[in-house]
Scaffold this active site. Structure first.
Site: not given
Lengths: 519, 519
Positions: B204, B210, B259-260, B345, B376, B481
């Site tokens: 954005k 990253e 964002g999400r 979040e 399993h 951050k």
């Protein structure tokens, strides 16, 4: 009634927990300049820093007393010497023997020769495949290996194959199929050449329905190439032979190795094929080195004991229902899933080894994801949620690639997050005082990976010893398995089902009505 | 003090919880032959069966009263009409507008034309790439798309690309890079051709460290092919242009999309490239259909409301600290990770929208893995552990492949597990009475996937509305951050660090001493 909750050490910890109600890590660091030195351990090229926890010297003293009171030392000796620590199945649990070079008698028979012979067979086979001496159909060099297994026969090798990718130069690509959802198998098969593919089927009993169903699907895909392509890792030689495996292609899966501890046995064959037998040996050596550390170090200096006791502290005295595994390393992306199985299948128990219902919590939920990705996902909750989530932060100092400046960004985040969780920023809505362990290794090599995985194996063992539970059985998987086998024939026809509860009937009948939608 | 815990509906639920202490699902099924019909919902080709829960009619009545008392209806209207429901950031949250075809004013401007224009640009670009009209360097057809983003710009598209793989025939392969660990990028780049690769950078702000670090790494790899290869999805056109994106290759990322919740915007471009714009449109239509259901259905018939209230019931009245997401579908392997972000979040909050500290639990831990693999692994704990773990079991009736008999094995397990969790087998150590939801869709198509994801989006929104928390901000990601940015320059030299707490100093200095091991 189990005796744990009434034991003196447990009662002392309960009282101490009340005294620690206002414990503030930042203040504890200020009060003790040696806190990092006092609450961290080094072994080989591995650092375990547990100073960012809600503990003081008294906490650790009381936890150590609990470990002693619960006979961790004695149970550890029983584990290593091959006693039947898996009481419900009347078996020893000898994953440690798979990485040892000393004789060990099981029911009067020394198992070392079997272990060594199997390693020798693995080496010969692996070397042959990697050198092109053992080929696929028509003499083609093996380009791909498909490993079919599920649960314990899958998660360990899959984790290690991914983690050791930097060591895979020159080896075949290694693929995994586990889920009975055929989409998994079809995705792997797309683009592979049957004549250049080796297929390993790993199942202790050679009857695991998922594994055998996928094995049949892949055998059909192999067609005429099947004869030279099939390899089995199993305790059931007869069924493996009937399936089409040549005798020399059947590797043993011993009764005294539990599924989730089987990576170190021939179940690790796909790893060895991918990275070579020398690297597989180094993996074993790393795990063996952690075994020796666990066996020989005083509890106070024992990484597995300390990790286990911190887990007990949060699990049983803070009510923490989960802990997070956060590898700051993309190659360890499968570590949370591996530890989910290792820990939750071992520790998700509600009765002691004597069959008595526990009156305390046992296994916690294990979950996690690689950082830094996780910072952009669920870290919001770690920092500002209402739940206490202890977390293990794991990283390697040195990368395998040359982008060192980019690795520094990764590590800066690794260091910053545990600091932020502890220090907080109350004025900005960060309460802080949130605990974590930091595990740093020099570099993620076969050897340090072995150290790391064995560390968690023994952590889980210590916790179960304290709870009085059996870390090596998994009776809870049986009921659903039986029920699914009973249901399967009823799914085949089109008739409505009425044999179960109304919910299960309703779901099955919805499936029957919608499985041929034509969309 | 927040008012929730003192509200009449909350107090009534607390009292009811005590009355339900001995509730036994098996007995409730026996007493009510209509329990499945009464406690399940159908919408379109989706079934939500919630009858295997520790609820009766009174529970649901009280939970519905709670939703009404907390103004869920009103808050939902505010969401849909573009009110600033994200109060802390003074923004609306308009993911629903991304899949709607009706005008909507935001700050006096109708956003529908922007939404439609962007979809039209996505279609033109996607069609061009897939048809070979838009090419890579030197006229090569695009064979691979790399999408670089993290968190909200990554998990949604990555999930959908994998889930809709059966629809990807004829499209380019789509790869994702998110982690700043350079090993992630190098793994993706290995074997790709810069001249046939398109690279999307989604951020954005176009400053996410990253994403930009990986974008630079990949731009270097592209070399002279970069000019034609770069695409951006961002709100920061200037920075994207400076990075090397042509104006017509910059797609908008609006301020009013979190964002999400951004999968439905141009962040979904890699999905559209992979499966074609018609399928992306169907995904949007499915989500829109769930929006309409959420907006129009009475609470009692609303899937998101029911799911949310059941979550509140276990989270706040049973102390369940987590819930498990268990897709019996390999193509939904990333669903647990996607829902981790979406839910944790959004809901990992400790203050209300008014800034008051909550005195009740908010977001739970979300975790899970595909069945049957999970059976399993950690199912031992679900069946026999000491923790209550509510679980959502998700499956599709019809597979995309022709192995219908194998799909029946998968579904038999799906049906068997919820039955086993509920019915138990006390004589064999299975207590039973363990709750689950079953969500069955006819087939996992773009449309049903849209339904499913929007269902969880609205579930999370309803829960936050009840808690009085903001589902659309994430202030908890800032502290770490900032700290990482401060630390980064200090990692570059070889000098010991002493600026932080002793633990953080110790860890950094261990790193500095071991990052050049030469191993």
């Amino acid at each position: 009634m189990p005796t744990l909750a009434l034991s003196p050490a447990w009662q002392a910890l309960k009282a101490h927990r009340l005294a620690m109600a206002g414990a503030d890590m930042v203040k504890m660091f200020a009060a003790d300049p040696q806190r990092f030195e006092n609450f961290s351990l080094r072994h080989d090229c591995m650092l375990l820093d547990y100073s960012k926890n809600l503990v003081d010297a008294e906490t650790m003293r009381l936890l150590m007393a609990l470990a002693r009171e619960r006979g961790v030392g004695n149970e550890m000796q029983r584990l290593f010497r091959g006693d039947k620590v898996n009481a419900s199945e009347n078996r020893p649990a000898l994953h440690t023997a798979l990485r040892d070079d000393r004789p060990l008698l099981v029911d009067g028979v020394d198992i070392l020769p079997q272990v060594e012979a199997t390693l020798a067979r693995m080496r010969a086979f692996t070397d042959g495949v990697r050198a092109g001496a053992i080929t696929g159909s028509g003499g083609k060099k093996i380009a791909d290996v498909i490993h079919i297994g599920i649960g314990g026969s899958h998660l360990g090798p899959a984790l290690v194959t991914r983690a050791l990718a930097p060591y895979s130069t020159g080896g075949p690509r290694v693929h995994y199929i586990s889920n009975v959802d055929a989409a998994a198998a079809y995705t792997v098969l797309a683009g592979l050449d049957p004549a250049a593919t080796l297929v390993i089927v790993a199942s202790k009993t050679f009857t695991t329905i998922e594994t055998l169903t996928n094995a049949r699907l892949v055998r059909d895909w192999l067609g005429s190439a099947a004869e030279g392509a099939l390899v089995a890792v199993t305790a059931n030689t007869r069924l493996a032979a009937e399936f089409g495996n040549a005798e020399e292609r059947i590797f043993p899966f011993w009764d005294w190795v539990g599924g989730r501890y089987s990576l170190w046995s021939a179940v690790g064959l796909p790893v060895a094929l991918g990275v070579g037998m020398d690297n597989f040996d180094k993996l074993l050596q790393g795990a063996h080195d952690m075994d020796a550390h666990f066996r020989d170090a005083p509890f106070e200096h024992s990484m597995p004991v300390v990790l286990a006791l911190l887990g007990i502290w949060y699990n049983n005295f803070f009510g923490a229902a989960s802990y997070a595994v956060l590898p700051y390393d993309e190659s360890l992306a499968l570590l949370p899933a591996f530890l989910q199985q290792l820990d939750m299948e071992s520790s998700g128990k509600r009765v002691t080894r004597d069959g008595e219902p526990v009156d305390y919590d046992t296994g916690a939920i294990v979950w996690g994801a690689p950082g830094t990705d996780a910072q952009h996902s669920f870290f919001q909750l770690l920092h500002q949620g209402t739940r206490l989530v202890p977390a293990d932060f794991i990283a390697a100092c040195e990368p395998h690639h040359a982008a060192h400046a980019q690795h520094a960004i990764l590590l800066a985040n690794y260091f910053a997050q545990t600091a932020a969780l502890m220090n907080g920023a109350p004025q900005d809505g960060f309460p802080g005082n949130r605990p974590s362990n930091s595990i740093l290794v020099e570099k993620l090599t076969p050897r340090t990976l072995g150290l790391l995985l064995a560390l968690y194996e023994h952590k889980v063992f210590v916790q179960n010893t304290i709870w009085g539970t059996n870390a090596f059985d998994q009776p809870g998987v049986e009921l659903g398995k039986r029920l699914a086998a009973r249901m399967l024939p009823e799914l085949e026809n089109g008739d409505p089902v009425a044999a179960y509860d109304a919910s299960t009937n309703g779901l099955i009948n919805f499936y029957k009505a919608h499985r041929d939608s034509g969309n």
